[in-house]
Design a protein around this motif. Structure first.
Motif, PDB file in Angstrom:
ATOM      1  N   ARG A 166       0.831  -1.212   0.000  1.00 41.47           N
ATOM      2  CA  ARG A 166       0.000   0.000   0.000  1.00 41.47           C
ATOM      3  C   ARG A 166       0.860   1.254   0.000  1.00 41.47           C
ATOM      4  NH1 ARG A 166      -2.650   3.539   3.678  1.00 41.47           N
ATOM      5  NH2 ARG A 166      -1.565   2.636   5.468  1.00 41.47           N
ATOM      6  N   TRP A 167       1.868   1.297   0.875  1.00 46.71           N
ATOM      7  CA  TRP A 167       2.705   2.488   0.946  1.00 46.71           C
ATOM      8  C   TRP A 167       3.552   2.655  -0.309  1.00 46.71           C
ATOM      9  CZ3 TRP A 167       1.525   6.330   3.670  1.00 46.71           C
ATOM     10  CH2 TRP A 167       0.970   6.195   4.952  1.00 46.71           C
ATOM     11  N   ARG A 168       4.051   1.566  -0.849  1.00 44.84           N
ATOM     12  CA  ARG A 168       4.860   1.673  -2.071  1.00 44.84           C
ATOM     13  C   ARG A 168       4.003   2.208  -3.220  1.00 44.84           C
ATOM     14  NH1 ARG A 168       5.609  -1.277  -6.404  1.00 44.84           N
ATOM     15  NH2 ARG A 168       4.589  -3.155  -5.606  1.00 44.84           N
ATOM     16  N   THR A 169       2.748   1.764  -3.298  1.00 44.08           N
ATOM     17  CA  THR A 169       1.846   2.236  -4.337  1.00 44.08           C
ATOM     18  C   THR A 169       1.523   3.718  -4.151  1.00 44.08           C
ATOM     19  OG1 THR A 169       0.857   0.025  -4.548  1.00 44.08           O
ATOM     20  CG2 THR A 169      -0.401   1.885  -5.435  1.00 44.08           C
ATOM     21  N   LEU A 170       1.254   4.118  -2.899  1.00 43.53           N
ATOM     22  CA  LEU A 170       0.953   5.521  -2.622  1.00 43.53           C
ATOM     23  C   LEU A 170       2.123   6.430  -2.980  1.00 43.53           C
ATOM     24  CD1 LEU A 170      -0.916   5.281   0.809  1.00 43.53           C
ATOM     25  CD2 LEU A 170      -1.838   6.243  -1.311  1.00 43.53           C
ATOM     26  N   ARG A 171       3.341   5.925  -2.804  1.00 44.87           N
ATOM     27  CA  ARG A 171       4.521   6.733  -3.091  1.00 44.87           C
ATOM     28  C   ARG A 171       4.960   6.613  -4.548  1.00 44.87           C
ATOM     29  NH1 ARG A 171       3.140   8.496   1.136  1.00 44.87           N
ATOM     30  NH2 ARG A 171       4.423   8.852   3.003  1.00 44.87           N
ATOM     31  N   HIS A 172       4.225   5.829  -5.328  1.00 47.46           N
ATOM     32  CA  HIS A 172       4.535   5.662  -6.757  1.00 47.46           C
ATOM     33  C   HIS A 172       5.975   5.167  -6.959  1.00 47.46           C
ATOM     34  CE1 HIS A 172       0.738   7.664  -7.626  1.00 47.46           C
ATOM     35  NE2 HIS A 172       1.106   8.647  -6.836  1.00 47.46           N
ATOM     36  N   ARG A 173       6.368   4.190  -6.179  1.00 49.57           N
ATOM     37  CA  ARG A 173       7.702   3.603  -6.293  1.00 49.57           C
ATOM     38  C   ARG A 173       7.589   2.197  -6.856  1.00 49.57           C
ATOM     39  NH1 ARG A 173      11.189   6.431  -2.544  1.00 49.57           N
ATOM     40  NH2 ARG A 173      12.917   5.234  -3.449  1.00 49.57           N
ATOM     41  N   SER A 174       8.443   1.858  -7.808  1.00 50.94           N
ATOM     42  CA  SER A 174       8.489   0.491  -8.302  1.00 50.94           C
ATOM     43  C   SER A 174       9.226  -0.374  -7.283  1.00 50.94           C
ATOM     44  CB  SER A 174       9.207   0.424  -9.648  1.00 50.94           C
ATOM     45  OG  SER A 174      10.591   0.717  -9.479  1.00 50.94           O
ATOM     46  N   GLN A 175       9.060  -1.685  -7.383  1.00 54.14           N
ATOM     47  CA  GLN A 175       9.789  -2.578  -6.487  1.00 54.14           C
ATOM     48  C   GLN A 175      11.289  -2.398  -6.646  1.00 54.14           C
ATOM     49  OE1 GLN A 175       8.584  -6.667  -6.994  1.00 54.14           O
ATOM     50  NE2 GLN A 175       6.905  -6.489  -5.524  1.00 54.14           N
ATOM     51  N   LEU A 176      11.737  -2.284  -7.887  1.00 55.36           N
ATOM     52  CA  LEU A 176      13.168  -2.144  -8.138  1.00 55.36           C
ATOM     53  C   LEU A 176      13.691  -0.845  -7.551  1.00 55.36           C
ATOM     54  CD1 LEU A 176      15.775  -3.120  -9.427  1.00 55.36           C
ATOM     55  CD2 LEU A 176      15.042  -2.030 -11.573  1.00 55.36           C
ATOM     56  N   ASP A 177      12.988   0.238  -7.770  1.00 58.72           N
ATOM     57  CA  ASP A 177      13.410   1.545  -7.260  1.00 58.72           C
ATOM     58  C   ASP A 177      13.492   1.530  -5.739  1.00 58.72           C
ATOM     59  OD1 ASP A 177      13.881   4.411  -7.210  1.00 58.72           O
ATOM     60  OD2 ASP A 177      11.791   4.607  -6.599  1.00 58.72           O
ATOM     61  N   LEU A 178      12.456   0.983  -5.089  1.00 57.67           N
ATOM     62  CA  LEU A 178      12.447   0.946  -3.626  1.00 57.67           C
ATOM     63  C   LEU A 178      13.530   0.023  -3.098  1.00 57.67           C
ATOM     64  CD1 LEU A 178      11.231   1.708  -0.921  1.00 57.67           C
ATOM     65  CD2 LEU A 178       9.510  -0.098  -1.233  1.00 57.67           C
ATOM     66  N   ALA A 179      13.722  -1.106  -3.751  1.00 53.96           N
ATOM     67  CA  ALA A 179      14.744  -2.058  -3.301  1.00 53.96           C
ATOM     68  C   ALA A 179      16.134  -1.432  -3.347  1.00 53.96           C
ATOM     69  CB  ALA A 179      14.694  -3.313  -4.167  1.00 53.96           C
ATOM     70  N   ILE A 180      16.442  -0.736  -4.440  1.00 56.31           N
ATOM     71  CA  ILE A 180      17.757  -0.098  -4.568  1.00 56.31           C
ATOM     72  C   ILE A 180      17.932   0.973  -3.497  1.00 56.31           C
ATOM     73  CG2 ILE A 180      19.174   1.377  -6.039  1.00 56.31           C
ATOM     74  CD1 ILE A 180      17.975  -0.119  -8.456  1.00 56.31           C
ATOM     75  N   ALA A 181      16.898   1.793  -3.300  1.00 51.70           N
ATOM     76  CA  ALA A 181      16.991   2.882  -2.321  1.00 51.70           C
ATOM     77  C   ALA A 181      17.122   2.356  -0.905  1.00 51.70           C
ATOM     78  CB  ALA A 181      15.768   3.784  -2.436  1.00 51.70           C
TER      79      ALA A 181
END
Length: 267
Positions: free
Chosen positions: A16-31
């Motif tokens: 839910r939070w990743r979707t709200l922040r408009h982050r892809s799995q790859l982008d969030l994983a790297i960050a």
């Protein structure tokens, strides 16, 4: 310390939070310094996160301290951040004292401290400028500053540019709600928008809703701009959710009228 939680709670909240922040799995994983595969397993509930990973993901997603605590709870961990429950908590007395000094130091201009929901916590003497002719029910604690500003029996009856300034207030709320949904605040937003006149589509000279407040007073029109200060490094939930709103004169006539008002003992 761990707390029993529904196994899929964290997975649902993370998606839910990743979707709200408009982050892809790859982008969030790297960050967050992990792998997309591990993040995928976490969102599917196939892996259980460690406490450090939950904190790192929450920080990367830019969650508030309250939201970080909730994410930890969903993963079965105790909250990481204390919540004093209010600015009147004994441990926050030094902060309270400092805030009162800042508010008084801002005179003769109005300044307030409000909660994340816009509830008034502290104000300096010049705040009386905003309460003139307001309905008594709007001034009974807890006073919601946003409702006081836009209610037809509140400040709104003296705001000369209500359509533009009112939209500035509601659009700021809408922006915060996009980042951190809150059903209570969504209901308040709908209420506030019902007080505003229907606005025409923006014209070619439209510069956004960030406009000075134009307020009618007995001394003449005041033009005020707002500065907003938050406590970015606070580790207490209550303190992190407070905002200091300080109003400044947008022109010299406004500054002169406010100084004169203070000299006559009105602030």
């Amino acid at each position: 310390m761990t707390i029993t939680a529904e196994p899929t709670g964290f997975a649902t909240e993370l998606r839910r939070w990743r979707t709200l922040r408009h982050r892809s799995q790859l982008d969030l994983a790297i960050a967050a310094d992990t792998t997309q595969r591990h993040l995928s397993y976490l969102e599917q509930g196939r892996s259980r996160p460690g406490r450090e990973m939950v904190i790192r993901l929450a920080e990367t997603l830019g969650l508030t301290l309250r939201e970080r605590n909730a994410l930890l709870l969903s993963a079965g961990f105790a909250p990481a951040f204390e919540d004093s429950g209010g600015l009147d908590a004994p441990r926050l007395e030094p902060v309270r004292t400092a805030l009162r000094g800042i508010l008084d130091g801002h005179l003769p201009y109005p300044a307030v401290v409000v909660t994340r929901h816009g509830v008034l916590v502290e104000a300096n003497a010049a705040f009386s400028l905003f309460t003139e002719d307001c309905a008594p029910e709007l001034l009974r604690p807890p006073v919601n500053l946003r409702r006081l500003a836009l209610h037809p029996r509140g400040m709104a009856q003296r705001v000369l540019n209500l359509p533009e300034w009112g939209r500035h207030v509601t659009e700021s709320m809408r922006s915060r709600l996009r980042a951190s949904p809150d059903p209570e605040q969504e209901r308040l937003l709908a209420e506030l928008e019902s007080y505003l006149p229907r606005s025409e589509p923006p014209g070619p000279d439209y510069l956004g809703f960030a406009v000075p407040l134009r307020l009618r007073t007995e001394a003449g029109e005041l033009r005020l701009i707002t500065t907003l200060t938050s406590f970015a490094t606070a580790t207490d939930v209550t303190l992190a959710e407070l905002h200091l709103e300080a109003f400044l004169p947008a022109d010299e006539p406004t500054a002169a009228r406010l100084r004169s008002r203070a000299r006559t003992g009105q602030a």
